[in-house]
Structure formats: structure tokens, C-alpha cells
Design a protein around this motif. Sequence first.
Motif, PDB file in Angstrom:
ATOM      1  N   GLU A   1       0.872  -1.099   0.037  1.00 42.44           N
ATOM      2  CA  GLU A   1       0.094   0.059  -0.090  1.00 42.44           C
ATOM      3  C   GLU A   1       0.886   1.263   0.003  1.00 42.44           C
ATOM      4  N   GLY A   2       0.142   2.456  -0.580  1.00 43.53           N
ATOM      5  CA  GLY A   2       0.949   3.582  -0.667  1.00 43.53           C
ATOM      6  C   GLY A   2       1.193   4.176   0.749  1.00 43.53           C
ATOM      7  N   THR A   3       2.402   5.135   0.874  1.00 45.40           N
ATOM      8  CA  THR A   3       2.389   5.580   2.307  1.00 45.40           C
ATOM      9  C   THR A   3       2.666   7.279   2.059  1.00 45.40           C
ATOM     10  N   ASN A   4       2.300   7.630   0.905  1.00 44.69           N
ATOM     11  CA  ASN A   4       2.605   9.233   0.582  1.00 44.69           C
ATOM     12  C   ASN A   4       1.600  10.082   0.928  1.00 44.69           C
ATOM     13  N   THR A   5       1.948  11.331   1.316  1.00 42.82           N
ATOM     14  CA  THR A   5       0.916  12.319   1.206  1.00 42.82           C
ATOM     15  C   THR A   5       1.203  13.471   0.041  1.00 42.82           C
ATOM     16  N   PHE A   6       2.551  13.131  -0.592  1.00 42.35           N
ATOM     17  CA  PHE A   6       2.862  14.157  -1.581  1.00 42.35           C
ATOM     18  C   PHE A   6       2.098  13.719  -2.744  1.00 42.35           C
ATOM     19  N   SER A   7       1.264  14.736  -3.356  1.00 42.44           N
ATOM     20  CA  SER A   7       0.610  14.276  -4.734  1.00 42.44           C
ATOM     21  C   SER A   7       0.196  12.843  -5.001  1.00 42.44           C
ATOM     22  N   ARG A   8      -0.488  12.335  -4.101  1.00 41.81           N
ATOM     23  CA  ARG A   8      -0.717  11.036  -4.490  1.00 41.81           C
ATOM     24  C   ARG A   8      -2.067  10.577  -5.096  1.00 41.81           C
ATOM     25  N   GLY A   9      -2.231   9.548  -5.482  1.00 42.40           N
ATOM     26  CA  GLY A   9      -3.304   9.169  -6.222  1.00 42.40           C
ATOM     27  C   GLY A   9      -4.315   8.487  -5.223  1.00 42.40           C
ATOM     28  N   GLU A  10      -5.563   7.867  -5.683  1.00 42.50           N
ATOM     29  CA  GLU A  10      -6.415   7.421  -4.859  1.00 42.50           C
ATOM     30  C   GLU A  10      -5.932   6.081  -4.192  1.00 42.50           C
ATOM     31  N   ASP A  11      -5.108   5.450  -4.517  1.00 42.93           N
ATOM     32  CA  ASP A  11      -4.312   4.292  -4.141  1.00 42.93           C
ATOM     33  C   ASP A  11      -3.291   4.479  -3.137  1.00 42.93           C
ATOM     34  N   GLY A  12      -2.841   5.840  -2.757  1.00 42.76           N
ATOM     35  CA  GLY A  12      -2.026   6.208  -1.841  1.00 42.76           C
ATOM     36  C   GLY A  12      -0.585   6.111  -2.294  1.00 42.76           C
ATOM     37  N   PHE A  13      -0.004   5.815  -3.599  1.00 40.09           N
ATOM     38  CA  PHE A  13       1.038   5.882  -4.254  1.00 40.09           C
ATOM     39  C   PHE A  13       1.139   7.334  -5.115  1.00 40.09           C
ATOM     40  N   ILE A  14       2.343   7.606  -5.178  1.00 39.44           N
ATOM     41  CA  ILE A  14       2.494   9.073  -5.958  1.00 39.44           C
ATOM     42  C   ILE A  14       2.217   8.883  -7.248  1.00 39.44           C
ATOM     43  N   GLU A  15       1.703  10.084  -7.737  1.00 38.34           N
ATOM     44  CA  GLU A  15       1.139  10.040  -9.008  1.00 38.34           C
ATOM     45  C   GLU A  15       2.108  10.670  -9.782  1.00 38.34           C
ATOM     46  N   VAL A  16       2.666   9.930 -10.829  1.00 38.06           N
ATOM     47  CA  VAL A  16       3.850  10.489 -11.776  1.00 38.06           C
ATOM     48  C   VAL A  16       3.169  11.249 -13.041  1.00 38.06           C
ATOM     49  N   ALA A  17       4.227  11.948 -13.568  1.00 36.05           N
ATOM     50  CA  ALA A  17       3.764  13.070 -14.644  1.00 36.05           C
ATOM     51  C   ALA A  17       3.329  12.356 -15.762  1.00 36.05           C
ATOM     52  N   HIS A  18       3.759  11.170 -16.277  1.00 38.36           N
ATOM     53  CA  HIS A  18       3.496  10.318 -17.089  1.00 38.36           C
ATOM     54  C   HIS A  18       3.681   8.809 -16.955  1.00 38.36           C
ATOM     55  N   PRO A  19       2.655   8.120 -17.008  1.00 35.90           N
ATOM     56  CA  PRO A  19       3.313   6.478 -16.473  1.00 35.90           C
ATOM     57  C   PRO A  19       4.298   6.045 -17.529  1.00 35.90           C
ATOM     58  N   LYS A  20       4.153   6.261 -18.779  1.00 36.36           N
ATOM     59  CA  LYS A  20       5.225   5.724 -19.883  1.00 36.36           C
ATOM     60  C   LYS A  20       6.325   6.729 -20.153  1.00 36.36           C
ATOM     61  N   LEU A  21       6.208   8.043 -20.228  1.00 36.38           N
ATOM     62  CA  LEU A  21       7.363   8.689 -20.861  1.00 36.38           C
ATOM     63  C   LEU A  21       8.003   9.292 -19.586  1.00 36.38           C
ATOM     64  N   ARG A  22       7.397   9.702 -18.593  1.00 34.44           N
ATOM     65  CA  ARG A  22       8.322  10.336 -17.474  1.00 34.44           C
ATOM     66  C   ARG A  22       7.701   9.644 -16.085  1.00 34.44           C
ATOM     67  N   PRO A  23       7.948   8.310 -16.066  1.00 32.38           N
ATOM     68  CA  PRO A  23       7.940   7.444 -14.772  1.00 32.38           C
ATOM     69  C   PRO A  23       8.342   7.691 -13.681  1.00 32.38           C
ATOM     70  N   ALA A  24       9.443   8.720 -13.792  1.00 36.48           N
ATOM     71  CA  ALA A  24      10.378   8.970 -12.695  1.00 36.48           C
ATOM     72  C   ALA A  24      10.154  10.457 -12.198  1.00 36.48           C
ATOM     73  N   GLU A  25       9.284  11.158 -12.934  1.00 32.34           N
ATOM     74  CA  GLU A  25       9.153  12.722 -12.605  1.00 32.34           C
ATOM     75  C   GLU A  25       7.642  12.733 -12.097  1.00 32.34           C
ATOM     76  N   THR A  26       7.515  13.779 -11.275  1.00 32.23           N
ATOM     77  CA  THR A  26       6.429  14.250 -10.746  1.00 32.23           C
ATOM     78  C   THR A  26       5.893  15.414 -11.331  1.00 32.23           C
ATOM     79  N   ASN A  27       4.492  16.045 -10.916  1.00 32.43           N
ATOM     80  CA  ASN A  27       4.188  17.162 -11.587  1.00 32.43           C
ATOM     81  C   ASN A  27       4.815  18.306 -11.051  1.00 32.43           C
ATOM     82  N   THR A  28       5.644  18.346 -10.187  1.00 35.51           N
ATOM     83  CA  THR A  28       6.336  19.221  -9.504  1.00 35.51           C
ATOM     84  C   THR A  28       7.812  19.238 -10.009  1.00 35.51           C
ATOM     85  N   LYS A  29       8.100  20.225 -10.695  1.00 34.37           N
ATOM     86  CA  LYS A  29       9.532  20.191 -11.525  1.00 34.37           C
ATOM     87  C   LYS A  29      10.833  20.309 -10.436  1.00 34.37           C
ATOM     88  N   GLY A  30      11.648  19.202 -10.880  1.00 31.51           N
ATOM     89  CA  GLY A  30      12.796  19.078  -9.772  1.00 31.51           C
ATOM     90  C   GLY A  30      12.450  18.168  -8.708  1.00 31.51           C
TER      91      GLY A  30
END
Length: 753
Positions: free
Chosen positions: A480-509
Motif C-alpha cells: 500500500e502507498g505511504t505518501n501524502t505528496f501528490s498521491r493518487g487514490e491508491d496512496g502511491f505518488i502520481e507520476v507526470a506520465h506513466p510511460k514517458l516520465r515514470p520518474a517525474e512528478t508534476n512538480t519540476k525538480g
Amino acid sequence: MKIGVFICHCGLNIASKINVKELVEYARRLGAAYAIDIDYACSEAGQEEIARAITEEKLDAIVVAACSPKLHEATFRRVALRAGLNPYMVSIANIREQCTWVHSGRDAQLKARDLLRMAFERAKHSKPLERKRARIRRSVAVIGGGIAGIEASLILAKAGIKVYLIEKKPTIGGHMALLNEVFPTNDCSICILAPKMNEVWENENIELITNAEVKKIDGRVGNFKLRIVKHPRYVNENCKGCIEDCSSVCPVDVFDGVGIRKAVYIPFPQATPLYAAIDWENCIRCELCVKACKPNAIDFNQKQEEIDINVGSIIIATGFKPFDARRKPEYGYGRIDNVITSLELERLLSASGPTMGELVRKDGKKPEKVAFIQCVGSRDVNTNPYCSRVCCMASIKNALILKERFGTDVTIFYTDMRASGRGYEEYYRMAMKKGVRFVRGIVGQLWENNGKVVVRYEDTLLCRVFEEDFDLVVLAIGMEGTNTFSRGEDGFIEVAHPKLRPAETNTKGIFVAGAASGPKDIQESVASAGLAASKAMQLICSGEEELDPFNAYVTENCIGCRLCAEVCRFNAVVIDERSGKAKIDANACAMCGACVAACPVDAIDMGFFSEEQITAEIDALTVEKNADPLILAFSCWYCGYAAFDLAGTLKLTYPANVRVIRVLCTSRVDPEWIVRAIERGVDGVVVVGCRPGECHFGVNSIAMERIDRINRALELLGEGGRVKGIWCSAGEARKLVAELEDFVERLKQQRGD
């Protein structure tokens, strides 16, 4: 102003739902100097077509009606720049994620027209802007000390970058440090992890901060400010890691879920740092350990402290939390002694665990017959609908260990066996050949009978229900997800794009590694950590970052009321001593826009999100009589707008009369905009932003207060209930859609539909 309009087919993503040719003709009627449709605007050929038109037609601004600006706004800005056009003369009409992916037929066509017209009017009021450059701090904060955090930290540190590795537990290592062996090679987990843990401890570029949590994140890319709360360990650096003296006199026994330890303890023999820690929740402060410790390492005078650090980038590697098996009461966990979880089995099988690798039940007997139950807390609509990815292979691995080490009779009850990895299928087949029994069936109930655990299950291949006795049952619990930072409904962090930007968040940097963004095995976690580290390294090594020129600035209309200074939480507003008027430090400005909306005489504006642009979009709305309620949504760029996009990606339909205007932060939403929209005939206004306490600027509470005041004023005029705040993360598309639908239904009831 000569404005060019380019409408993308996006294959059939857009063209199958709306008449693109008709939209081109509509653009010409709006006054476009040049308008064409393109099969794929983002392709190399499409980009060349746009660049050629800008040059040959001498266009002053362009509108691209295509996918979300979150995906390709930067692409089209580069095209404009290459063609000699200022990149901020580009406007995007989001007719895919927020139109054709959620609507169809006449609704989609009308909405596409509205979105195009709003973007066209916005383009009319665009102005050339110059980007500014800011220095990037040569340091990175890695939050989470599991295998992903360790890997990312070492990669960065070896590149000469300062790393702050922040871990909430007394030691780094995470869940991997507690495992017995790892599939598919059956390597000793701690044997391959411990050298990396020690390397972290000895690397001079890594500052390890354990027993600590990040309380607050402020700032922007290149200059993030973290406030860290460091909890007292009550043990200082004099500790030699011997543990015998202090632990032997401790009168408190603590059950840690697998075995018994003392209130003063070392988490496991290879802990890093190798210092004891005191479990303050169970410690009775008898201070016998103080007297027994010869190096004088016990220090009960330690206090909680706050540490502030500044870094250029952040990597979130906070991992996962194990599913609590008590949420599935039919499996008897916590009620039946001989029902344990898969992680508890890992500790029992580990040579450094409470039984030194010997598998014994709570009654001291060795189990001869063991059952594994898969998907406990995963692939279940009542708990977590997603697959946790590692449970199948982990159970197979432990089944083989039980079979080979103890000759145990092992049965695995599964829904579907998932062995998706190189060598994993062969590993699965090897387990079958060695006698591990696989039963495709759902376990419905467990109960205890004469020291045995009775398993009632349905074999779906035989279409029969059976009852069978086992000595031990292992529940394969999910992640299960543990995060409060920009998390999805499942509790895991939402990435900027699941295929093209899987290590990036919507916050630059800010990047994400490991299971923080979703279930991963160790191999995937290490790979994602390398990607996150490379992204952070690319940013850090650039030395400077170009920032969008969206900062606020003061015009000559300033009356010196100082309201801007009161609402600014970044000390960016300076009051001139002679004139009494405000000035804004562009380097300190966080670009939230709170001061712009607070100014009573509109003496403050922003570059790309200017007053003229936003009001032009509001005025471009079409109000149809006898139609469903028209809703205008002001959505923050980081969460609200991203949630609208995610609704499109998930094909979650919502009322077609919703129109979205993006802002950087909801604190930028001027009450005058809301009044203007209602006066034009808009039925309702929603302000969609980050959840309370999670605003990327830390100021959306200002927007919440404004909405409350506006609603109170509208109630006095008999127009109550027409303004609503929706506070969600970038991943909470379903919550957004549900609240939109509820709001529309209430408006329908108000007007008697």
C-alpha cells in the motif's frame, strides 16, 4: 495580430469523436489568419508544418488544439522558438484529455469549439515574455532509506553531488533488509544490501539523517527548502553496537510482530548506523540501561529538533507499507495463532531473525504442511483493486526454501500466478517440478481445529469446494502507498506520465523512485532509482535552470495599501519607503498569484497568467439557454488540472458543460473572476486545487477562505451554493468527477430542472 490555429487529429483519439474539418472552419470564422488540421501535431512532420507556417505566414501567435499542455506545451513552445516566435505566444486548447476522451457526439463538438475559442481569445492577449535563469543548488534530498533511496543516493554521491538521505526509522535498509532471500537468484538479501548500506555510511558526500521525517517542503526547482523533524534516539555516537550491556538489563519485552525484543535494541545485526535505539513508546524510563552502558552512550536528555536544509532537487523513495491482514477477518490473522503474513515468514526464515532461520510455530512445533494464500489485500475491490506484483514470486521463493530446507509439504492457493520477468516463468516451473502444489482457487474461510488450521477453498479448475488441514498458513499481503505528496487514490505518488516520465512528478525538480509510485520488486526499484538519480543529476549538473516568467509585478496603479505584503508568504513584496508603493522581488516570488488576486485596484499582474488572458477566456464562454448547468472550473496546474487530465486518461465521463481554466495556484483565483463568470450566465464555479496542507505553494488556504466569503455574500443575494471548492491530489480523478457530478445535480435542483 495574426494568429495561426493548428488542430490535431491525434490519430483517432480526437478525430473519431469530433469533426476536425468543421473545427478548422470554425477557427477561420473566429478570425484565424491561418488554420489547418494535422494528423499528429507532435510528430516531426507536424512540428515542421507548424514551424513553416509561423515563418511563411509571419504569425504573431499560435493556438494548438491537441492533447494536454502537461504533455506537449513545452514541445510546441520549442517549435515556436525555432521558428522565431516567442514561446509564450503559444496557447493550447486541450481537446483530447478534457474533451474527446470524456465526451462524444454533439457534446464533444460544442466543447471543442468552446475550448478552441477560449484559447484563441487567450492568444489575442498574449505578450512576449523572457525567461529568467536561476542557480541550481548542487545538492539533493533523498527521502526514504530503502534500496531505492540507497541506490539513488550512491549514484548522486559518486557524481560529486551532496546528498541528504532522510530515513524515518533508526536504520536504513527498508523492507529489503528484513527479507531472507530474494528471487529469482535466491541471494541472501542482507548479504547484497549490507555493503551498499555501509557504502552510504562511509561516503563523505552523503549526510545520513535517521529517525527523521520531512515536515514541510517549500520553494521551487533549484532551491527547495525542507524542514526536517529529527526524533530523539536517546543513544549518542559513543554507542559501539554491542547491545549486550544495555539490552540485558532492560525489563521491557516488546513484541515486534514476529519475535520479542527489548525497548532498547538494534533493529537487525547489520543496521546502519550500527547504534542502538530506544523505543520511546514502550520505554518505562527506568534508566537501568544508562547504568549498564559502559561507553556512556545512553542520553535521555536528547530532544526533538528541527533541521532546515536547502537543496536543488528532491527524490522521494518512501517505499510502501504492508497491507494489514486484519482487514481481511475471514483469514483469521491475529485470531488464529498459526496464521502469519509473508513478511513475518521472511523474518522467521532469516538467519538474523528471531528463530535464527528455523521455522517453528508459536507452540514450538515445526510445521510439516504449509499453505500460502495469495492476493491478500490485492486485486480486491473491498481493499486494493491493483496487483502488488511481487507476492506470487515471493511465495514461490519461500515455498522452494521450505521444500528444500525442511522438506515441507507446500500448497499455494492463487487466483492467477503472475511471473512477469526474465527467468521468472522458469522459476515458477521449477517450483512445480520440485513438488510445490498450486491450487487455482479462492480461500473463503479459515478456522482452528485441534492445533491445525482448516482451510475452506474452492478449486475453480475442478469446480468443487474442499476443506483441508494445515500446520501453518501464510498470507501473501500486498503493498500500500505511504505518501501524502501528490498521491493518487491508491496512496502511491502520481507520476507526470506513466510511460514517458515514470520518474517525474508534476512538480519540476521532484522525482520519485522505487515503490513510492506503485508496487515494484527489488530489480524494478533499483532501476527506477537509477532513472530518478539521472534526472536529478541532469538538473543539478546544468548549474542553472530556466524558469518560466510567471512572477508577479506591480504596475503604476499601486495605492500602497500593503494587502499584497500581508498575503505574500515568501517575503517577495517590498514596500518602497519613499513612495509607500509595493515592489516585488522576482527572485523571491514563488509565482503563486495570491497577491495579484488580493490587490483591490488590480495593480499587480502576472506574465503568462495575466488578468487580460483569464478574463478573455471567461468572456469567451458560450451560455446556451435550456442546457445543462454550465460550470467554470479554475484548476491549479499541479493537482486540479492534472486530475482533470487523469479523468480523461481513465475515460471517466463527467458533465459535458464543464469548462476548465488553468491557473498556477488556486490562490490566484480573483473573486472578481467568479463574479464576472456568474454575471455572464455561468451556473456554477468550482475552484479545484491541492488537498489542504499539500499545496505546492503552501497558500491554497487563502483560496479556501475566499470561497467561504464569496458563498456567504451570494447567500445574502439569494444565490448561495453556486461556488464550490474541490480539493484533491493529481491522482484523485474519481473524487473530482464524483464531486463535479454532485455539484451539477445540486445546481439542477436549485434551478428546478
